[in-house]
Design an enzyme around this catalytic site. Sequence first.
Site, short mmCIF file in Angstrom:
data_model
loop_
_atom_site.label_atom_id
_atom_site.label_comp_id
_atom_site.label_asym_id
_atom_site.label_seq_id
_atom_site.Cartn_x
_atom_site.Cartn_y
_atom_site.Cartn_z
N ALA A 104 1.01 -1.11 -0.05
CA ALA A 104 -0.04 0.04 0.09
C ALA A 104 0.78 1.24 0.05
CB ALA A 104 -1.12 0.16 1.15
N PRO A 106 2.92 4.50 -0.96
CA PRO A 106 2.71 5.58 0.12
C PRO A 106 1.29 5.80 0.32
CG PRO A 106 3.40 6.62 -2.05
CD PRO A 106 3.50 4.92 -2.27
N GLY A 108 -1.55 5.87 -2.33
CA GLY A 108 -2.42 6.13 -3.38
C GLY A 108 -3.74 5.65 -3.54
N LYS A 109 -3.62 4.36 -3.64
CA LYS A 109 -4.66 3.50 -3.87
C LYS A 109 -5.46 3.41 -2.46
CE LYS A 109 -2.72 2.36 -7.54
NZ LYS A 109 -1.27 2.94 -7.40
N GLU A 127 1.98 -2.47 4.58
CA GLU A 127 3.43 -2.22 3.55
C GLU A 127 4.41 -2.98 4.45
OE1 GLU A 127 4.54 -0.66 0.85
OE2 GLU A 127 6.61 -1.36 1.54
N ARG A 132 8.41 2.80 4.55
CA ARG A 132 7.54 3.20 3.84
C ARG A 132 6.18 2.96 4.47
NH1 ARG A 132 8.42 3.46 -1.72
NH2 ARG A 132 6.52 2.46 -2.05
N CYS A 225 2.67 -1.09 -12.71
CA CYS A 225 2.99 -0.01 -13.38
C CYS A 225 3.96 -0.55 -14.65
CB CYS A 225 3.04 1.24 -12.83
SG CYS A 225 4.43 0.88 -11.62
C1 LIG Z 1 3.51 -0.41 -6.54
S1 LIG Z 1 4.22 -0.02 -5.14
C2 LIG Z 1 2.59 0.36 -4.23
C3 LIG Z 1 2.04 1.68 -4.26
C4 LIG Z 1 0.87 1.97 -3.69
N1 LIG Z 1 -0.20 0.93 -3.85
C5 LIG Z 1 0.36 3.33 -4.05
O1 LIG Z 1 -1.03 3.54 -4.57
O2 LIG Z 1 0.61 4.35 -3.36
C6 LIG Z 1 4.41 -1.68 -4.45
C7 LIG Z 1 4.64 -1.72 -3.02
O3 LIG Z 1 4.87 -3.09 -2.66
C8 LIG Z 1 5.98 -3.35 -1.60
N2 LIG Z 1 6.58 -4.64 -1.81
C9 LIG Z 1 7.90 -4.87 -2.31
N3 LIG Z 1 8.08 -6.22 -1.95
C10 LIG Z 1 6.88 -6.79 -1.42
C11 LIG Z 1 6.78 -8.10 -0.94
N4 LIG Z 1 7.49 -9.17 -1.39
N5 LIG Z 1 5.45 -8.07 -0.52
C12 LIG Z 1 4.49 -7.18 -0.27
N6 LIG Z 1 4.83 -5.99 -0.60
C13 LIG Z 1 6.13 -5.74 -1.32
C14 LIG Z 1 6.84 -2.18 -1.94
O4 LIG Z 1 7.46 -1.66 -1.01
C15 LIG Z 1 5.84 -1.05 -2.38
O5 LIG Z 1 5.37 -0.23 -1.53
#
Ligand SMILES: C[S@@+](CC[C@H](N)C(=O)[O-])C[C@H]1O[C@@H](n2cnc3c(N)ncnc32)[C@H](O)[C@@H]1O
Length: 454
Positions: A104, A106, A108-109, A127, A132, A225
């Site tokens: 989740a 930072p 946004g969703k 998260e 983060r 993305c």
């Molecule tokens: C695309 S970003 C999320 C953006 C967020 N949903 C938003 O809209 O602001 C993906 C997130 O997944 C986290 N992440 C990385 N590895 C992960 C894992 N193994 N399991 C779960 N989350 C993970 C990252 O730290 C990051 O914050």
Amino acid sequence: MELPAGFAEKYSTLMGESEAKDFLASFDQPIQQGFRVNPLKANAVPENVSLNNPTGIPTGYYGHVSGHTPAHTTGVVYNQEPSATYVGAVVDAQPGERILDLCAAPGGKSTQIAAGLQQQGLLMTNEIFAKRAAVLAENMERFGVANAVVLNETPAHLSKQLANFFDKVVVDAPCSGEGMFRKDPDAVQYWTPDYPLECATRQREILTEAVKMVRPGGQLIYSTCTFAPEENEQMMAWVLKSFPDFELVSLPKLPGLEAARPQWANNDPELSKAGRLFPHHMDGEGHFIAKLMRRSSDTNVTHKPARLPRPDANEVKLWQAFEQQHFTQPITAGQSLTVFGAQLYAVPALTPDLGKLKVLRPGLHLGTLKKNRFEPAFALALATHPDQYRPTVALSSAQWAQFVHGDTVTLKKPTENGWTLATINGNGIGFGKVVGQTLKNGYPKGLRFLVKAD
Ligand SMILES: C[S@@+](CC[C@H](N)C(=O)[O-])C[C@H]1O[C@@H](n2cnc3c(N)ncnc32)[C@H](O)[C@@H]1O
């Protein structure tokens, strides 16, 4: 833009030369910025911003709102790239639902989901990385969300505790970020031809846990993305094969959202129910979104309610006295309270037993319990509509600048003494203690900043 070696070749093969030409040319076009307004707030129209919304997302606009403005500091806006706002529209959160945003930060969703829930139901927002997760918690506070539990957990720990619990689970997956090349030069540096496959391995691990937490009849929303088929159509083909009780469902018709490409996976026509956003076809960055439904079954799911440390009778009295004195109506009636150290929280009604999960915020932070007194929290100020609270003081722009800088504010005339909700443009910016004509500053130290003259 200099694209990484192998990237152009890959998409030329996938798309064919003619489409690839337009696609690759889009990387030299400027990015579009966007923001969403917050329907949980009063006057959710930011000042000095021209509202331009061709995406069809009711609260989404093109443009950018500085973090150092009244609108941003009161949580009226969240800056979010236009394509990213489509994910929340596909989630389509409804009041009363139980929703998990698994990846989740930072936020946004999560902030968009919270807007749809309208403070009813439960948003568990998670998260995996602690730093983060702290930013996520801060954004949820600024947005004024009262029904969120913020977690800092692994998907595997969550699925052990929360199997079959959620109406909707959102996986906005960590991905190879090809859709962010224009916005984030780091994403270009990371990319190698093998990177999408490495990301896909992690996505399969996350999805394996995510599916367990969707209740029968519930939904899984998956987004990335990136353009990489390995992380998109091929990932969905893998989900359909590995979890036969899940099926893809059609997405809402939104401008620029086009069908995913089954030919980039196993040609299963079902895959075209997922959606893609391409920068050579719409004004935004690259995204992939899919919605899956878990077929209903007879599984009878029960979860014990949250068992969190309760405040003692004296602590409850301190809060209730504050609530009675300041709120026009009780705001925590029927909700359970919990204490973490000296911090008091209101736990959202549907919160299940959280076991040993790492909880950053077990609900709305109400304030700090001091010896024989209660000090209200910043989060409470941002979640409180000024009509619900007394006394309030409306700050001018100059006074707002003093307040966010951490200065004491001299009021134009004396008002009621005590904990006062400072507002700007009809929204709370924080609590301060009034003595005579002086508003002592309660703006959190970590958020303070100097407003620079234009
Ligand atoms: C695309 S970003 C999320 C953006 C967020 N949903 C938003 O809209 O602001 C993906 C997130 O997944 C986290 N992440 C990385 N590895 C992960 C894992 N193994 N399991 C779960 N989350 C993970 C990252 O730290 C990051 O914050």
